[in-house]
Structure formats: structure tokens, C-alpha cells
Motif scaffolding. Structure first.
Motif, PDB file in Angstrom:
ATOM      1  N   UNK A 138     -18.395 -15.778  29.131  1.00  0.00           N
ATOM      2  CA  UNK A 138     -18.400 -16.091  30.568  1.00  0.00           C
ATOM      3  C   UNK A 138     -18.801 -14.872  31.394  1.00  0.00           C
ATOM      4  N   UNK A 139     -18.489 -13.674  30.886  1.00  0.00           N
ATOM      5  CA  UNK A 139     -18.900 -12.454  31.595  1.00  0.00           C
ATOM      6  C   UNK A 139     -20.423 -12.378  31.672  1.00  0.00           C
ATOM      7  N   UNK A 140     -21.102 -12.553  30.531  1.00  0.00           N
ATOM      8  CA  UNK A 140     -22.568 -12.501  30.559  1.00  0.00           C
ATOM      9  C   UNK A 140     -23.148 -13.667  31.349  1.00  0.00           C
ATOM     10  N   UNK A 141     -22.506 -14.817  31.267  1.00  0.00           N
ATOM     11  CA  UNK A 141     -22.966 -15.974  32.037  1.00  0.00           C
ATOM     12  C   UNK A 141     -22.902 -15.650  33.528  1.00  0.00           C
ATOM     13  N   UNK A 142     -21.808 -15.050  33.958  1.00  0.00           N
ATOM     14  CA  UNK A 142     -21.663 -14.652  35.355  1.00  0.00           C
ATOM     15  C   UNK A 142     -22.699 -13.593  35.738  1.00  0.00           C
ATOM     16  N   UNK A 185     -26.284  -4.665  37.351  1.00  0.00           N
ATOM     17  CA  UNK A 185     -25.932  -5.914  36.669  1.00  0.00           C
ATOM     18  C   UNK A 185     -26.608  -5.997  35.300  1.00  0.00           C
ATOM     19  N   UNK A 186     -27.869  -5.592  35.235  1.00  0.00           N
ATOM     20  CA  UNK A 186     -28.598  -5.589  33.956  1.00  0.00           C
ATOM     21  C   UNK A 186     -27.927  -4.631  32.971  1.00  0.00           C
ATOM     22  N   UNK A 187     -27.548  -3.461  33.442  1.00  0.00           N
ATOM     23  CA  UNK A 187     -26.840  -2.509  32.580  1.00  0.00           C
ATOM     24  C   UNK A 187     -25.523  -3.111  32.093  1.00  0.00           C
ATOM     25  N   UNK A 188     -24.828  -3.834  32.969  1.00  0.00           N
ATOM     26  CA  UNK A 188     -23.596  -4.511  32.578  1.00  0.00           C
ATOM     27  C   UNK A 188     -23.813  -5.520  31.458  1.00  0.00           C
ATOM     28  N   UNK A 189     -24.913  -6.249  31.527  1.00  0.00           N
ATOM     29  CA  UNK A 189     -25.238  -7.220  30.473  1.00  0.00           C
ATOM     30  C   UNK A 189     -25.505  -6.487  29.155  1.00  0.00           C
ATOM     31  N   UNK A 190     -26.287  -5.415  29.226  1.00  0.00           N
ATOM     32  CA  UNK A 190     -26.594  -4.661  28.001  1.00  0.00           C
ATOM     33  C   UNK A 190     -25.319  -4.079  27.382  1.00  0.00           C
ATOM     34  N   UNK A 238     -34.720  -9.688  27.419  1.00  0.00           N
ATOM     35  CA  UNK A 238     -33.813  -8.609  27.829  1.00  0.00           C
ATOM     36  C   UNK A 238     -34.562  -7.294  28.016  1.00  0.00           C
ATOM     37  N   UNK A 239     -35.484  -6.994  27.115  1.00  0.00           N
ATOM     38  CA  UNK A 239     -36.262  -5.759  27.245  1.00  0.00           C
ATOM     39  C   UNK A 239     -37.143  -5.839  28.488  1.00  0.00           C
TER      40      UNK A 239
END
Length: 138
Positions: free
Chosen positions: A117-121, A80-85, A55-56
Motif C-alpha cells: 500500500x505504501x508503493x501504491x500510495x 516520491x520516486x526516491x521513496x519508491x526506490x 522505474x529506470x
């Protein structure tokens, strides 16, 4: 070189999130609570050794890419990366904390399986966008 590191991070997280979504989180429902608490403690420490560097690495490479080349791919990918974090620290860290504290166990397991499922997407989209960009520009 930067794009290769990015592809490695994105691929690793893509594979990992699908394993977590389809195997690890669903398995939590099959443990007796005492066994789940023991396993969860071990699991979170071990998975962190894999997840944190990826992730980092993904965050650093996407930040560098958007800084030097602010165009559709890099901006979209960084968002998208910010969304995952955000989802990780606002949703998943608190749910895992609940399990560590033995609070709201059934609800936390249910939310982990559903909300992941959000992070999976998101990680799937990141992987697809990165692969498209990498192989389109090669």
C-alpha cells in the motif's frame, strides 16, 4: 519530449501498481506452496521486464527535471520516486527473495499485501502530481 516520457512512465507504474495491489499479490494466498513457488519464479522474471524500464525511466526523467528545474513539482516528485526506490529495495526485494528461497512464505505474502500500500500510495501521488503539472502547464 522529456515530460511525455515521464508521463508514460508514471502512468504505466500507476496502472501496474494497482494491478499488483488488487490482483497479483492477493492471488498469492490462493496458491498451494509448490504452485506458488513455480508461479513466483515466472512472475518475477516477467514483471521485471515491465517494471525495470519504467522505474529506470522514471528515475532518469525525474532526475533530469529536478536538475534543470529545481522547483516544487520536480523536487516533490523526485522525493516520491526516491521513496519508491527505497521501499522497493529495502522491503520488497527481500520479501520476494524470501519467497524465492521458500522462507517465511505466509509472513512474506502477508507483508507484500500490506506494505505494498505504501508503493501504491507513492506511485498514485507521483501520477497525480505529474498529471496536475502536465495539464496545468499545457
Amino acid at each position: 519530449m522529456l515530460e511525455t516520457i515521464r508521463l508514460i512512465c508514471d502512468t504505466g507504474l500507476f496502472v501496474l501498481i494497482w494491478i499488483v495491489q488488487l490482483i497479483i499479490y492477493p492471488s498469492f494466498s490462493y496458491y498451494k506452496h509448490d504452485d506458488l513457488f513455480k508461479w513466483h519464479d515466472i512472475y518475477t522474471k516477467r514483471i521485471a521486464v515491465i517494471v525495470i524500464p519504467l522505474m529506470v525511466g522514471q528515475l532518469i526523467t525525474s532526475s533530469i527535471q529536478v536538475y534543470f528545474n529545481p522547483y516544487f513539482y520536480t523536487i516533490t516528485s523526485s522525493l516520491l520516486v526516491i521513496g519508491v526506490w527505497l521501499s522497493t529495495f529495502l522491503v520488497f526485494v527481500p520479501l520476494h527473495t524470501n519467497l524465492s528461497k521458500r522462507e517465511e512464505v505466509e509472513l512474506s505474502i502477508k507483508k507484500l499485501k500490506l506494505h505494498n500500500w505504501l508503493r501504491t500510495l507513492l506511485w498514485s501521488l507521483i501520477f497525480i502530481v505529474t498529471c496536475y503539472y502536465k495539464f496545468k502547464t499545457s
